[in-house]
Design a protein around this motif. Structure first.
Motif, PDB file in Angstrom:
ATOM      1  N   ILE A 104       0.836  -1.201   0.000  1.00 55.90           N
ATOM      2  CA  ILE A 104       0.000   0.000   0.000  1.00 55.90           C
ATOM      3  C   ILE A 104       0.872   1.253   0.000  1.00 55.90           C
ATOM      4  N   GLY A 105       1.912   1.267   0.840  1.00 53.54           N
ATOM      5  CA  GLY A 105       2.772   2.443   0.955  1.00 53.54           C
ATOM      6  C   GLY A 105       3.542   2.734  -0.325  1.00 53.54           C
ATOM      7  N   ASP A 106       4.079   1.706  -0.977  1.00 56.55           N
ATOM      8  CA  ASP A 106       4.792   1.906  -2.248  1.00 56.55           C
ATOM      9  C   ASP A 106       3.887   2.550  -3.292  1.00 56.55           C
ATOM     10  N   TRP A 107       2.650   2.052  -3.379  1.00 56.07           N
ATOM     11  CA  TRP A 107       1.680   2.597  -4.333  1.00 56.07           C
ATOM     12  C   TRP A 107       1.419   4.072  -4.049  1.00 56.07           C
ATOM     13  N   GLN A 108       1.227   4.417  -2.770  1.00 60.71           N
ATOM     14  CA  GLN A 108       0.970   5.807  -2.412  1.00 60.71           C
ATOM     15  C   GLN A 108       2.165   6.699  -2.724  1.00 60.71           C
ATOM     16  N   SER A 312       8.439   9.077 -24.575  1.00 60.22           N
ATOM     17  CA  SER A 312       8.305   8.685 -23.171  1.00 60.22           C
ATOM     18  C   SER A 312       9.637   8.803 -22.444  1.00 60.22           C
ATOM     19  N   ASP A 313       9.583   9.089 -21.158  1.00 54.66           N
ATOM     20  CA  ASP A 313      10.778   9.135 -20.303  1.00 54.66           C
ATOM     21  C   ASP A 313      11.170   7.754 -19.819  1.00 54.66           C
ATOM     22  N   VAL A 314      10.156   6.888 -19.638  1.00 58.46           N
ATOM     23  CA  VAL A 314      10.369   5.605 -18.973  1.00 58.46           C
ATOM     24  C   VAL A 314       9.628   4.513 -19.737  1.00 58.46           C
ATOM     25  N   GLU A 315      10.279   3.381 -19.890  1.00 56.36           N
ATOM     26  CA  GLU A 315       9.616   2.183 -20.393  1.00 56.36           C
ATOM     27  C   GLU A 315       9.934   1.024 -19.467  1.00 56.36           C
ATOM     28  N   VAL A 316       8.920   0.225 -19.156  1.00 61.41           N
ATOM     29  CA  VAL A 316       9.089  -0.944 -18.289  1.00 61.41           C
ATOM     30  C   VAL A 316       8.452  -2.119 -19.017  1.00 61.41           C
ATOM     31  N   LYS A 317       9.295  -3.008 -19.571  1.00 67.08           N
ATOM     32  CA  LYS A 317       8.776  -4.060 -20.442  1.00 67.08           C
ATOM     33  C   LYS A 317       9.237  -5.441 -19.989  1.00 67.08           C
ATOM     34  N   ASP A 318       8.439  -6.447 -20.378  1.00 67.71           N
ATOM     35  CA  ASP A 318       8.802  -7.834 -20.086  1.00 67.71           C
ATOM     36  C   ASP A 318       9.654  -8.397 -21.220  1.00 67.71           C
ATOM     37  N   ASP A 319       9.966  -9.695 -21.165  1.00 67.12           N
ATOM     38  CA  ASP A 319      10.855 -10.283 -22.161  1.00 67.12           C
ATOM     39  C   ASP A 319      10.216 -10.390 -23.544  1.00 67.12           C
ATOM     40  N   LYS A 320       8.902 -10.126 -23.649  1.00 67.47           N
ATOM     41  CA  LYS A 320       8.231 -10.109 -24.948  1.00 67.47           C
ATOM     42  C   LYS A 320       8.105  -8.690 -25.507  1.00 67.47           C
ATOM     43  N   GLY A 321       8.645  -7.719 -24.771  1.00 62.76           N
ATOM     44  CA  GLY A 321       8.563  -6.333 -25.216  1.00 62.76           C
ATOM     45  C   GLY A 321       7.259  -5.650 -24.896  1.00 62.76           C
ATOM     46  N   GLU A 322       6.435  -6.260 -24.036  1.00 68.72           N
ATOM     47  CA  GLU A 322       5.150  -5.681 -23.639  1.00 68.72           C
ATOM     48  C   GLU A 322       5.308  -4.871 -22.354  1.00 68.72           C
ATOM     49  N   GLN A 323       4.561  -3.746 -22.263  1.00 70.96           N
ATOM     50  CA  GLN A 323       4.589  -2.924 -21.055  1.00 70.96           C
ATOM     51  C   GLN A 323       4.078  -3.735 -19.860  1.00 70.96           C
ATOM     52  N   ILE A 324       4.786  -3.658 -18.732  1.00 70.73           N
ATOM     53  CA  ILE A 324       4.332  -4.293 -17.494  1.00 70.73           C
ATOM     54  C   ILE A 324       3.479  -3.260 -16.746  1.00 70.73           C
ATOM     55  N   GLY A 325       2.162  -3.369 -16.908  1.00 66.54           N
ATOM     56  CA  GLY A 325       1.270  -2.333 -16.426  1.00 66.54           C
ATOM     57  C   GLY A 325       1.214  -2.179 -14.921  1.00 66.54           C
ATOM     58  N   SER A 326       1.587  -3.218 -14.176  1.00 64.97           N
ATOM     59  CA  SER A 326       1.476  -3.134 -12.715  1.00 64.97           C
ATOM     60  C   SER A 326       2.643  -2.404 -12.080  1.00 64.97           C
ATOM     61  N   ILE A 327       3.706  -2.134 -12.831  1.00 64.01           N
ATOM     62  CA  ILE A 327       4.847  -1.396 -12.279  1.00 64.01           C
ATOM     63  C   ILE A 327       4.649   0.084 -12.573  1.00 64.01           C
ATOM     64  N   TYR A 328       4.480   0.874 -11.513  1.00 65.34           N
ATOM     65  CA  TYR A 328       4.316   2.319 -11.625  1.00 65.34           C
ATOM     66  C   TYR A 328       5.659   2.998 -11.345  1.00 65.34           C
ATOM     67  N   TYR A 329       5.756   4.280 -11.722  1.00 71.41           N
ATOM     68  CA  TYR A 329       7.010   4.989 -11.465  1.00 71.41           C
ATOM     69  C   TYR A 329       6.726   6.438 -11.088  1.00 71.41           C
ATOM     70  N   PHE A 341      11.652   6.385  -8.967  1.00 68.05           N
ATOM     71  CA  PHE A 341      11.176   5.376  -8.022  1.00 68.05           C
ATOM     72  C   PHE A 341      10.189   4.489  -8.757  1.00 68.05           C
ATOM     73  N   LEU A 342      10.449   3.183  -8.757  1.00 68.09           N
ATOM     74  CA  LEU A 342       9.582   2.220  -9.416  1.00 68.09           C
ATOM     75  C   LEU A 342       9.053   1.236  -8.388  1.00 68.09           C
ATOM     76  N   ALA A 343       7.773   0.882  -8.504  1.00 68.48           N
ATOM     77  CA  ALA A 343       7.159  -0.025  -7.537  1.00 68.48           C
ATOM     78  C   ALA A 343       6.197  -0.959  -8.256  1.00 68.48           C
ATOM     79  N   ASN A 344       6.234  -2.222  -7.885  1.00 66.97           N
ATOM     80  CA  ASN A 344       5.298  -3.209  -8.416  1.00 66.97           C
ATOM     81  C   ASN A 344       4.021  -3.171  -7.583  1.00 66.97           C
ATOM     82  N   THR A 345       2.907  -2.822  -8.215  1.00 68.72           N
ATOM     83  CA  THR A 345       1.637  -2.715  -7.489  1.00 68.72           C
ATOM     84  C   THR A 345       0.865  -4.037  -7.464  1.00 68.72           C
ATOM     85  N   ASP A 346       1.413  -5.082  -8.103  1.00 68.52           N
ATOM     86  CA  ASP A 346       0.780  -6.401  -8.091  1.00 68.52           C
ATOM     87  C   ASP A 346       1.263  -7.164  -6.864  1.00 68.52           C
TER      88      ASP A 346
END
Length: 376
Positions: A104-108, A312-329, A341-346
């Motif tokens: 919760i704190g990371d997300w906030q 874009s300033d930041v890209e966060v992608k998986d090994d297939k080149g898709e955006q990992i939507g649960s990681i916020y920055y 600051f990057l945080a996994n919200t999953d």
């Protein structure tokens, strides 16, 4: 009514606190969505001008109310307020873990809070206290002797996330006045629909790694201006403006957007587009929409048009080149230093991620859990 509430309540307390060398903080009731704001407080964001430490509340073991956090942090960025408070962890239950607190704190903190006000520390559990919005973050907890682990982690994050200045190029017009225009106390369906689409756009931007601030129209009316192809609200500057699904714009907002487009600014309208200015039909608004980009309320279209208009300033992608939507920055700039600051919200799934940052220079990884720094 909102203006009367601000002037008669918030501003009077703010001025009194300022005169007596105190800082006014706390949170307003029912700040969570556009419908309940309309019913109880009018609008949350304008009140933050009259708080020395703007604050919100977050209840429960969830990360559901994104716009609540973005409202307060956006106003703080624009109004030059260093600290953003959240009363947090209320109603999460006696079995809340450090893992829950971090999630919760990371997300906030990713979304702009930088002062956690843990709810609550009870002196006693007598009577009804044991069941009054637990847990008590105090000696009654079996993990209390080890609480420094998570407290130090958030202290380090709170320090680094107040350094420099928040960096985002996108301004999203906050549609609270559209909610007002369709609100009916007997049937809130239309106001709820405005809120639903607004939340969708707000979350979609986070999931495609395009950070932003909200622009409240009352705040923009006094602190907004255009310089060439940029729009400025208080101390924050933006290169692109998004008008989410709406019904009406304030006349002052319309005039700002018209000058912004005339100066070469990038403007996107998302369907359904507004048809009214100050609640009245407007041919000039229709002409402005024709000069801007117009897309459906759909994440893939939003990502495509932003990729065309704004690197874009930041890209966060998986090994297939898709955006990992649960990681916020969150991106901050301190002189020549860029802080991310990057945080996994999953809460249930970890990710292997390829993170790309725009820029050149030496890269360090700061571990707020251990307090360690290493060069990457």
């Amino acid at each position: 009514v909102t203006d009367l509430f601000m002037e008669s309540f918030s501003r009077r307390i703010y001025d009194w606190c300022k005169a007596n060398r105190l800082k006014f903080t706390g949170h307003y009731l029912c700040e969570d969505n556009l419908t309940v704001q309309t019913r109880y407080i009018g609008a949350a964001m304008p009140h933050y001008e009259y708080m020395h430490v703007p604050g919100i509340d977050h209840l429960g073991r969830n990360i559901d109310d994104l716009i609540t956090v973005k409202q307060v942090s956006s106003a703080a960025h624009q109004l030059g307020k260093e600290r953003v408070l959240c009363e947090t962890y209320g109603c999460t239950g006696w079995n809340m873990s450090f893992d829950d607190q971090k999630w919760i704190g990371d997300w906030q903190l990713c979304l702009g809070v930088n002062l956690l006000n843990q709810h609550l520390a009870l002196y006693s559990l007598r009577g009804c206290r044991k069941r009054d919005f637990p847990p008590s973050i105090n000696y009654q907890q079996s993990w209390w002797p080890h609480h420094r682990l998570v407290s130090d982690y958030f202290a380090r994050l709170s320090y680094i996330l107040t350094r420099g200045k928040f960096a985002a190029d996108i301004l999203v017009i906050h549609p609270i006045q559209s909610a007002w225009s369709v609100y009916n106390p007997r049937d809130t369906t239309r106001a709820d629909e405005v809120n639903k689409r607004f939340v969708y756009v707000s979350e979609a931007l986070c999931r495609i790694h395009r950070d932003y601030d909200f622009g409240d129209e009352k705040i923009m009316a006094t602190l907004g201006r255009v310089e060439g192809d940029t729009i400025i609200v208080g101390g924050s500057t933006y290169k692109l403006v998004i008008v989410p699904p709406s019904t009406t714009l304030q006349a002052s907002t319309f005039n700002l957007l018209r000058r912004f487009v005339e100066g070469g600014g990038k403007l996107i309208f998302i369907d359904p587009v507004p048809e009214l200015v100050d609640g009245q039909g407007s041919d000039q608004l229709r002409k402005l929409i024709e000069l801007a980009e117009r897309i459906d309320c759909e994440k893939e279209q939003l990502q495509r048009i932003l990729d065309e208009l704004l690197p874009s300033d930041v890209e966060v992608k998986d090994d297939k080149g898709e955006q990992i939507g649960s990681i916020y920055y969150q991106h901050r700039i301190l002189g020549k230093v860029h802080i991310y600051f990057l945080a996994n919200t999953d809460k249930d799934r970890s990710h292997g991620a390829m993170i790309s940052l725009r820029g050149e220079g030496r890269l360090e990884e700061w571990d707020p859990l251990k307090g360690s720094i290493r060069e990457v």
